[in-house]
Design a protein around this motif. Structure first.
Motif, PDB file in Angstrom:
ATOM      1  N   CYS A 223       0.832  -1.200   0.000  1.00 47.21           N
ATOM      2  CA  CYS A 223       0.000   0.000   0.000  1.00 47.21           C
ATOM      3  C   CYS A 223       0.869   1.253   0.000  1.00 47.21           C
TER       4      CYS A 223
ATOM      5  N   CYS B 165       0.061   3.821   3.279  1.00 48.74           N
ATOM      6  CA  CYS B 165       0.585   3.568   4.623  1.00 48.74           C
ATOM      7  C   CYS B 165       1.955   2.896   4.573  1.00 48.74           C
TER       8      CYS B 165
ATOM      9  N   GLY C 146      -0.780  -0.792   7.083  1.00 47.41           N
ATOM     10  CA  GLY C 146      -2.222  -0.982   7.257  1.00 47.41           C
ATOM     11  C   GLY C 146      -2.925   0.344   7.438  1.00 47.41           C
ATOM     12  N   CYS C 147      -3.936   0.587   6.611  1.00 49.69           N
ATOM     13  CA  CYS C 147      -4.695   1.830   6.725  1.00 49.69           C
ATOM     14  C   CYS C 147      -6.073   1.593   6.138  1.00 49.69           C
TER      15      CYS C 147
ATOM     16  N   CYS D 182      -6.149   0.314   2.331  1.00 43.52           N
ATOM     17  CA  CYS D 182      -5.820  -1.098   2.076  1.00 43.52           C
ATOM     18  C   CYS D 182      -6.581  -2.013   3.027  1.00 43.52           C
TER      19      CYS D 182
HETATM   20 ZN   LIG Z   1      -2.545   1.104   3.523  1.00 43.67          ZN
END
Ligand SMILES: [Zn+2]
Lengths: 341, 692
Positions: A263, A266, A270-271, A274
């Motif tokens: 992604c 981020c 993780g955000c 995504c």
């Molecule tokens: Zn992300």
């Protein structure tokens, strides 16, 4: 006599001071003090009235004064000329910050930008760019791709049909079939183009754009697929991007996979974009299915090949931060203008 | 598919967390879209995307097999299998099965459970169903669903009393007829649809849905259980034709396990006895006209390396196949033979086994290499003018637009030449405004212009490059797809600027854009302008640009005032369309050096008055037909219409420039030429005279 000379010099100085940097005034002074009718010109005639002893000194004094006047006049004329040129340039000064007279600024669609960038990357790797019809037949769009009639994988591509059985291609894969049929391996190609699916909502348009890549040769492996995607996505999205393959099913590849890139928002932590996974799915890929090779007249024992596909519109949206699919088809000039050539 | 982790652990004893289960399944190609710990109390539910080629994973047991392989654990033993696949005399006296078309139904099993009492399911059964997204109904219906969710194999339960004489006939409907399915909807069956009938009438739509009048009701006591294998294509056709996709049809059309009927019957009977208080009639009717042989498949070790790009080694390949219960066996000469389980309908090719090995070992083991292939690229099929045209038009200040290839009916009628075949219709359009394939780019651009003008974007120059679809005649013949470039221009001719007055765009600007584009696309190409008859344009302001052979290369014009009014546009719009296939075919001289003259050129101006009916092009045609002492160029340098000349007349000054190469022309030669031109004009039929 000497008194006269002193007076003339005094008068000259006064006149020159008064003339300032006016070239016309300086010229008038030259006429007045050095012209034919000037006192300094006529004074030579008065030398005869002087004694023989006085004459050389007086003559010399006249000449000295003449030279002095001439030199100062030249100097004044130069200064006046220079001042005039400077003044004249100053008068031609413009406001350089005024808006310039621009030509119209054209633009190409963001999807075109993305497609061209990808084409450039692939061409640099030695791929050719191929195209094929958008109105296809069932054989090239489905059957040759290992999707016989009533195959459940046809569900994934809800198809527009024309009266008479032709259809609007649901992917650019038919171009792979046509190119394989027309040419012998080795083959290294991409096929960008419009595709159509009967799907219309916030995240789907009934018409969109795909690129597929195909390499067919002896000795092509899934490792080559992985390596090619590493290169392409690093060049397109940046050298920090990672590519990941996950097993997946597409009837025309075996082994088949989907591929993700790390992604960009981020960096893989993780955000929201995504869905906390750190990965963004880009498309499908795999090794060309032996049944596809057979349909296209390529010997599956001798040759192997990889293929992968992606949606260009989606890549463009990711790259340029476009958050609403509808913008791509509205053609609002305030949107289009943001993508100059 | 929703999968309960508790249920999964019953079938396969793993203690991995749901998150680890999800990661392992995803890495094996069973993508877990969500891990839900909130909906089902005490349970975690995985939402798994089952690929179309893995119908064996459409039940918890199939998922458990993958989990067992992933974590290297043994599956729990099967809960129940029928004790006998031979019908008892008692059962044979009560139930009979006939398959009329074994091609559409390869196997049909039936069992009978009597003295069932219908009632709500116990909590542990209801909870399972709820966790998997189903609503509990009554114990018998719930048991069908439990069997479906665990084994993946759909079963059907009939009220035995409502199947006349317990006679099951699997046959095609044979004739068109109405049939009410158990959702109480009357459906129209067609003759080829497969039905389950008794000796009088259909009682179920095979593999799709049961019938309303053989349904389990509150007073049902005897339950007839069907577990069968139906032909995927037949089921899919029926479900699609009736618009009735069900959990059962979804599975049958992907290919069910012919042996899976046994586990399904076993579990169904066990649960009917346990939960619904029933008593099974011993034995099972198994109608299986042509039992399939065990399939074997060979894999060459070397093929694994050839497809994957690395060699896992024979041992690792064996282990992978073994973990997947494919019973690998050395077959000599670098080959391994596997037994394909009846539930793995996806394993047909050697490459399928390579995929099994690849996904079991993990795709992260793939090396990252680049193909060494060098392939010829000289026969590219991409249109050679497409990208050039984009650059040229964007360079001229136009903005690229994208419109759909589909249009509302009739939208392009005014933009195609007379005699063009009607636009191709989609038989299943998604919306009325996208019903027909476009034969011109212009209707789309007209729409885009409309949208922009309504939004207050008053200065617009749009272009679009795309295909139009010209019908070729017969219905099954692919249309001629030609590449076109469309232009739309409205508002100012030049950007607003403090140094000049605003000037609205006119025909001369638009034609300049078209001619300018053509001069880039085919350098040196001779182009002739004529009036265009395209009905979408203003009849007095429409140009057709033609090549030397008369083929039309482009049209340009002002939007017809009628259309302007119909679209309610606030200002004039100018449109043009370039046929890029025609431009490509018109192959001009291309880029070729012409020597630069060594002596200066000379010019003479001819001041003319053109009467009505005479055009610049006609005058220049006449002038250039005269012999000239050197290369002659013509240009219009001044034009006047007004009170100094008669109405309808145009004063035009044409400059002729003579460009000798290396010999200076004498004044006499130039003058003789000028006089000849005047003579030619005066003696012609054209209404042209010299201006006094
Ligand atoms: Zn992300």
């Amino acid at each position: 006599m000497l008194d006269d000379l002193l007076r003339i010099e005094r008068e000259f100085n006064q006149a020159l001071d008064a003339a300032g940097l006016d070239p016309d005034a300086v010229e008038a002074i030259r006429v007045r003090f050095l012209g034919r009718k000037a006192e300094l010109t006529g004074i030579m005639k008065k030398l005869g009235a002087l004694s023989k002893e006085e004459r050389p000194a007086a003559g010399k004094a006249i000449n000295v004064l003449k030279q002095k006047v001439a030199a100062r006049l030249q100097e004044a004329a130069d200064q006046a000329g220079e001042a005039q040129r400077t003044a004249s340039l100053a008068g031609e000064r413009v406001d350089v910050t005024l808006p310039p007279r621009m030509p119209w600024t054209g633009s190409v669609h963001p999807t075109t930008h993305a497609r061209r960038e990808l084409e450039t990357i692939f061409r640099g790797l030695g791929y050719s760019v191929e195209s094929g019809p958008e109105v296809e037949d069932d054989f090239h769009n489905f059957q040759a791709l290992n999707m016989p009639p009533e195959h459940p994988a046809r569900d994934g591509a809800d198809t527009f049909y024309l009266d008479g059985g032709l259809l609007l291609r649901t992917h650019t894969s038919p171009v792979q079939i046509r190119t394989m049929k027309d040419r012998k391996p080795p083959l290294k190609m991409i096929c960008p183009g419009r595709v159509y699916r009967r799907d219309w909502d916030a995240t789907h348009l009934p018409m969109f754009h795909q690129i597929e890549a195909l390499v067919v040769d002896e000795g092509i492996t899934m490792g080559d697929l992985k390596g090619t995607m590493d290169v392409v996505w690093k060049r397109y999205f940046g050298s920090e991007v990672e590519t990941r393959l996950r097993p997946a099913y597409f009837p025309f590849v075996e082994p088949g996979c989907e591929y993700d890139i790390s992604c960009q928002v981020c960096g893989g932590d993780g955000c929201r974009i995504c869905k906390q996974s750190g990965w963004i799915e880009l498309g499908g890929a795999g090794m060309v299915h032996p049944a596809v090779f057979q349909a296209a007249g390529v010997d599956p024992e001798r040759y192997t090949g990889f293929a992968f596909g992606l949606g260009i519109d989606r890549i463009a949206m990711m790259k340029y931060g476009i958050d609403d699919l509808r913008l791509l088809m509205e053609n609002d000039t305030r949107f289009l203008g943001q993508f100059p050539l | 598919m929703l999968v309960s982790c508790n249920w999964l652990r019953e079938l396969c004893p793993v203690d991995a967390t749901p998150e680890r289960l999800a990661a392992a399944l995803t890495a094996r190609g069973l993508t877990v879209d969500a891990v839900d710990a909130d909906t089902a109390p005490g349970d975690v539910v995985l939402d798994i995307d089952i690929p179309a080629n893995r119908p064996d994973c459409l039940g918890h047991f199939g998922i458990a097999r993958e989990v067992a392989a992933a974590f290297g654990v043994q599956l729990s033993p099967p809960r129940a299998l029928p004790e006998s696949i031979v019908p008892s005399d008692e059962l044979a006296g009560l139930v009979s099965v006939t398959i009329e078309d074994p091609g559409l139904c390869a196997r049909y099993t039936a069992r009978l459970v009597r003295r069932v009492s219908i009632g709500p399911s116990p909590a542990h059964v209801a909870d399972r169903l709820i966790a998997c997204g189903l609503r509990p109904i009554n114990n018998v219906v719930d048991i069908s669903n439990i069997v479906l969710l665990e084994t993946g194999h759909p079963i059907h339960t009939f009220d035995y009393r409502l199947v006349n004489q317990g006679r099951i006939v699997v046959r095609c409907a044979g004739e068109a007829m109405p049939f009410t399915t158990l959702d109480q909807v009357e459906r129209k069956l067609t003759p080829e649809m497969l039905v389950i009938a008794d000796d009088r009438r259909p009682v179920a739509l095979a593999g799709v849905m049961g019938g309303a009048d053989s349904e389990i009701g509150n007073d049902t006591t005897d339950v007839l259980i069907e577990a069968a294998w139906f032909d995927p294509v037949s089921i899919r056709r029926t479900a699609r034709r009736l618009g009735l996709p069900t959990d059962a049809s979804h599975r049958f059309e992907r290919g069910m396990d012919k042996d899976g009927v046994l586990a399904a019957q076993g579990l169904a009977v066990q649960l009917l006895e346990e939960i619904a208080g029933g008593q099974a009639v011993p034995g099972m009717i198994d109608c299986y006209p042509a039992p399939g042989a065990r399939e074997t498949l060979e894999l060459r070790y070397q093929r694994v390396q050839r497809l994957l790009g690395y060699d896992p080694g024979a041992e690792a390949i064996h282990e992978a196949l073994d973990a997947l219960q494919l019973a690998p066996r050395e077959a000599g000469e670098g080959r391994v033979e596997v037994q394909v389980p009846s539930y793995r309908v996806d394993l047909v090719y050697e490459a399928d086994l390579v995929e099994e090995v690849a996904r079991h070992l993990g795709l992260d083991r793939l090396p990252s290499t680049l193909p060494l292939t060098v392939a010829p690229t000289e026969n590219e099929t991409v249109h050679p003018l497409a990208e050039r045209t984009r650059n040229v038009l964007a360079g001229l200040g136009f903005q690229e637009a994208f419109n759909y290839s589909m249009l509302p009916e009739g939208a392009d009628d005014r933009w195609v030449p007379k005699g063009t075949l009607p636009a191709l219709a989609l038989s299943n359009p998604i919306a009325e405004q996208l019903g027909f394939l476009r034969r011109s780019i212009l209707p789309g651009l007209l729409q885009s212009a409309d949208l922009n003008l309504r939004r207050g974007n008053r200065d617009l120059r749009l272009f679009e490059i795309g295909r139009v679809f010209l019908p070729a005649g017969a219905g099954d013949q692919r249309p001629d797809e030609t590449l076109r470039a469309g232009l739309a221009w409205s508002g100012l001719a030049e950007p607003r600027h403090w140094s000049r007055d605003d000037r609205p765009v006119d025909m001369v600007d638009l034609s300049g854009a078209v001619a300018g584009a053509l001069s880039h696309l085919q350098p040196g190409l001779a182009i002739r302008e004529e009036r265009s008859e395209t009905p979408g344009f203003h009849p007095g302001q429409a140009t057709s640009f033609r090549g030397a052979d008369g083929r039309e290369l482009a049209t340009a014009g002002r939007l017809h005032p009628e259309l302007l009014a119909r679209f309610d546009l606030p200002q004039d719009l100018f449109l043009a369309e370039i046929d890029l296939d025609a431009v490509l075919a018109a192959a001009g001289p291309g880029l070729e050096y012409q020597p630069i003259p060594k002596v200066p050129a000379v010019s003479r101006d001819l001041s003319l008055v053109l009467g009505e009916g005479a055009g610049y092009r006609q005058v220049v045609d006449l002038l250039s037909s005269r012999p000239a002492p050197a290369t002659a160029r013509f240009e219009a340098v001044d034009r006047y219409v007004g009170s100094h000349i008669a109405a309808g007349e145009t004063a035009l000054t044409i400059r002729v420039t003579l460009e000798p190469y290396d010999r200076t022309l004498t004044d006499e030669e130039t003058e003789r030429y000028r006089l000849d031109l005047i003579e030619a004009l005066e003696s012609s039929d054209l209404p042209v005279k010299l201006r006094a």
